[in-house]
Design an enzyme around this catalytic site. Structure first.
Site, PDB file in Angstrom:
ATOM      1  N   ASP A 315       0.908  -1.343   0.140  1.00 59.71           N
ATOM      2  CA  ASP A 315       0.076   0.010  -0.119  1.00 59.71           C
ATOM      3  C   ASP A 315       0.902   1.329   0.127  1.00 59.71           C
ATOM      4  O   ASP A 315       1.682   1.465   0.921  1.00 59.71           O
ATOM      5  CB  ASP A 315      -1.059  -0.022   1.290  1.00 59.71           C
ATOM      6  CG  ASP A 315      -2.133   0.848   1.058  1.00 59.71           C
ATOM      7  OD1 ASP A 315      -2.355   1.428  -0.071  1.00 59.71           O
ATOM      8  OD2 ASP A 315      -3.009   0.843   1.930  1.00 59.71           O
ATOM      9  N   LYS A 364      -8.007  -1.986   3.647  1.00 59.84           N
ATOM     10  CA  LYS A 364      -7.484  -0.618   3.814  1.00 59.84           C
ATOM     11  C   LYS A 364      -7.584  -0.228   5.272  1.00 59.84           C
ATOM     12  O   LYS A 364      -6.430   0.603   5.788  1.00 59.84           O
ATOM     13  CB  LYS A 364      -8.402   0.470   3.000  1.00 59.84           C
ATOM     14  CG  LYS A 364      -7.780   1.944   3.237  1.00 59.84           C
ATOM     15  CD  LYS A 364      -6.300   2.220   2.486  1.00 59.84           C
ATOM     16  CE  LYS A 364      -6.538   2.241   0.899  1.00 59.84           C
ATOM     17  NZ  LYS A 364      -5.303   2.786   0.641  1.00 59.84           N
ATOM     18  N   LYS A 405      -9.027  14.224  -2.788  1.00 59.15           N
ATOM     19  CA  LYS A 405      -9.280  13.255  -1.627  1.00 59.15           C
ATOM     20  C   LYS A 405      -9.377  14.414  -0.434  1.00 59.15           C
ATOM     21  O   LYS A 405      -8.438  15.061  -0.362  1.00 59.15           O
ATOM     22  CB  LYS A 405      -8.467  12.278  -1.175  1.00 59.15           C
ATOM     23  CG  LYS A 405      -8.810  11.293   0.155  1.00 59.15           C
ATOM     24  CD  LYS A 405      -8.063  10.129   0.117  1.00 59.15           C
ATOM     25  CE  LYS A 405      -6.442  10.535   0.416  1.00 59.15           C
ATOM     26  NZ  LYS A 405      -5.573   9.188   0.713  1.00 59.15           N
ATOM     27  N   LYS A 477       2.645   1.923   3.347  1.00 61.71           N
ATOM     28  CA  LYS A 477       1.661   2.078   4.454  1.00 61.71           C
ATOM     29  C   LYS A 477       1.905   0.978   5.359  1.00 61.71           C
ATOM     30  O   LYS A 477       2.051   1.141   6.606  1.00 61.71           O
ATOM     31  CB  LYS A 477       0.281   2.322   3.836  1.00 61.71           C
ATOM     32  CG  LYS A 477      -0.747   2.746   5.067  1.00 61.71           C
ATOM     33  CD  LYS A 477      -1.821   3.064   4.255  1.00 61.71           C
ATOM     34  CE  LYS A 477      -1.772   4.270   3.404  1.00 61.71           C
ATOM     35  NZ  LYS A 477      -3.062   4.445   2.642  1.00 61.71           N
TER      36      LYS A 477
END
Length: 522
Positions: A315, A364, A405, A477
């Protein structure tokens, strides 16, 4: 003393410098460096006292400084990230200017650590810090020279995908359109159970046949792309839809042998991303997973180790998580105790649409939630055994905001004498314009690591690093690390680790900020 001119040929895009030290040797093809790695080992004696013992390990590093011709194959090429990174590289390559209401703009690589940041190389004769571009520490490939291709479940060419993503300015799109229209994605793997049902209407470019046949086709795609473009190396990177987590099942994906057998049998818990990882490993192409699902199941890791091929994940670490890893590190190191972390996001691109499905959102949520674990575990004064901050992650799909976003974070901390402190952050960002330079960095650094080898102790031959590239943690991530290796999420530590590994390859000590020369009495 200014660095001497290296003995090997340089281009404007592959600069280098020379270390003037007896432990470094430059040859026609390699940089050879001896390096003493210093650490401390902590044990306890019979009284329970900590005994701290300095230890040293001698390493030899060998770095091939010849820059290969590199191909970058993206899975999910037609998505917002894939189309944006492709268009942006072409814009940089051609130095295209475009008009906006704010005036004429030029392309850049801002957001790329490799191309737009610096590192401290030392101090000059006056005691002032000297900085060099990050990509000068070792010869690195440049994205302008990438040959880009890939796969997508949707048949739109790159020009159509660029228009659909609504990321780049219209005048820039107009100038790129004809070249991008020539680029068409290869058919991709589509297993409906792994991505949201709302993606079904996009799936008009999918591979047919059994799982084994699809694996063989992916391997052929990689081979053909390499030979047709006369490439030396290929990096495969997943930037497609977030999948649900695959179940880890004994006898299915727990070992390399079982995983390959499961592909033969077409087992339902082998995901598309795992299939791409297998194909890449078997074709000796490093594979990076840029989405939060557990692509790199134990069988994939064992297969990569067996074939000595690099893998990394999971990620992309773009905005909110990157800030979180900095802020929590700051709070905990300051002796302040975060007790609640709430992260809210809404976005309108296809990633947001896919994440509106519960199973894909759960992938996520896991990758975003684990980012504070090691920082909390590092302070047993603030956090007793089993104690952990409340951590909530919310993602909502709002089509009207498109790729822009919105992220809202609230950090509630306990401070002196049981007081409370609350920090609220609001961040608006173009999601794909943050992710695209990470894709570029991941490809550049991964390729560089294929040219670095080491030996230590009784090793007679040089060997590559461990197949799981934990050095990429700064960009990911949910970084995957070798078994038994602690996960480090604090951003400053991740950056320092990457920088110091590259310093070691040219025989330089790790960077520190002691500045003893300014603190000692003259």
């Amino acid at each position: 003393m200014p660095p001497a001119t290296p003995s090997y040929a340089l281009t404007p895009e592959t600069k280098a410098f020379r270390v003037n030290a007896p432990n470094v040797q430059y040859t026609d093809n390699h940089i050879l460096a001896d390096y003493v790695y210093q650490n401390t080992r902590v044990t306890k004696n019979e009284l329970g006292e900590m005994i701290v013992q300095p230890i040293e390990t001698n390493y030899k590093f060998k770095t091939d400084h010849r820059i290969p011709k590199v191909g970058l194959m993206l899975v999910g090429w037609g998505g917002n990230n894939g189309s944006t990174v492709t268009a942006s590289i072409i814009a940089n390559r051609r130095n295209i200017q475009w008009r906006t209401k704010e005036g004429v703009k030029s392309p850049n690589y801002y957001g790329s650590v490799v191309l737009s940041s610096t590192l401290k190389i030392g101090i000059d004769e006056a005691g002032k810090d000297v900085f060099i571009p990050f990509n000068d520490i070792l010869p690195m490939t440049h994205p302008n020279n990438f040959v880009i291709g890939g796969w997508d479940i949707n048949s739109a060419n790159m020009a159509e995908a660029m228009e659909r993503s609504q990321v780049l300015e219209v005048d820039l799109q107009r100038q790129l359109y004809d070249e991008l229209a020539e680029l068409k994605p290869l058919p991709s793997v589509y297993f409906p159970s792994f991505i949201a049902a709302n993606q079904e209407d996009r799936a008009d470019n999918v591979l047919k046949g059994s799982m084994k046949e699809q694996l063989e086709e992916l391997r052929k795609n990689i081979r053909d792309f390499k030979s047709n473009n006369d490439l030396d190396k290929i990096i495969v990177l997943w930037t497609a839809n977030t999948e649900r987590f695959a179940e880890i099942i004994d006898g299915v994906n727990d070992t390399a042998e079982n995983l390959l057998k499961s592909v033969e049998e077409g087992h339902s818990e082998v995901s598309p991303s795992t299939l791409f990882a297998i194909a890449s490993i078997l074709e000796n192409a490093p594979f990076i997973n840029g989405s939060p699902q557990n692509t790199l199941v134990p069988g994939v890791i064992e297969l990569a180790e067996k074939h000595r091929v690099y893998i990394g994940g999971d990620d992309f670490k773009t905005g909110q998580t990157k800030v979180k890893s900095v802020l929590v590190d700051f709070l905990v190191n300051a002796g302040i105790k975060p007790v609640a972390i709430t992260s809210y996001n809404h976005l309108g691109n296809n990633d947001g649409k896919n994440l509106s499905a519960p199973e894909q959102f759960r992938s996520k949520e896991i990758s975003k939630s684990n980012v504070v674990d090691d920082m909390v575990a590092a302070n047993h004064i603030l956090y007793k055994k089993g104690e952990h901050p409340d951590h909530v992650v919310v993602i909502k799909y709002v089509p009207s905001v498109s790729d822009s976003k919105r992220a809202l974070d609230e950090y509630v901390s306990e401070i002196f004498m049981n007081g409370r402190n609350t920090i609220s952050l609001y961040n608006t960002c173009e999601d794909s314009l943050l992710a695209s330079p990470l894709i570029i960095d991941l490809a550049i650094i991964t390729e560089l690591l294929t040219r670095i080898e080491y030996k230590t102790g009784d090793m007679e031959e040089y060997a590559p690093f461990h197949s799981v590239l934990s050095i990429l943690s700064y960009l990911l991530k949910a970084p995957v690390v070798p078994k038994g290796t602690p996960v480090v999420n604090a951003l400053s530590k991740q950056r320092m680790a990457m920088e110091n590994v590259f310093r070691a390859c040219v025989g330089l000590p790790p960077q520190n900020e002691m500045l003893l020369e300014h603190k000692a009495m003259q």
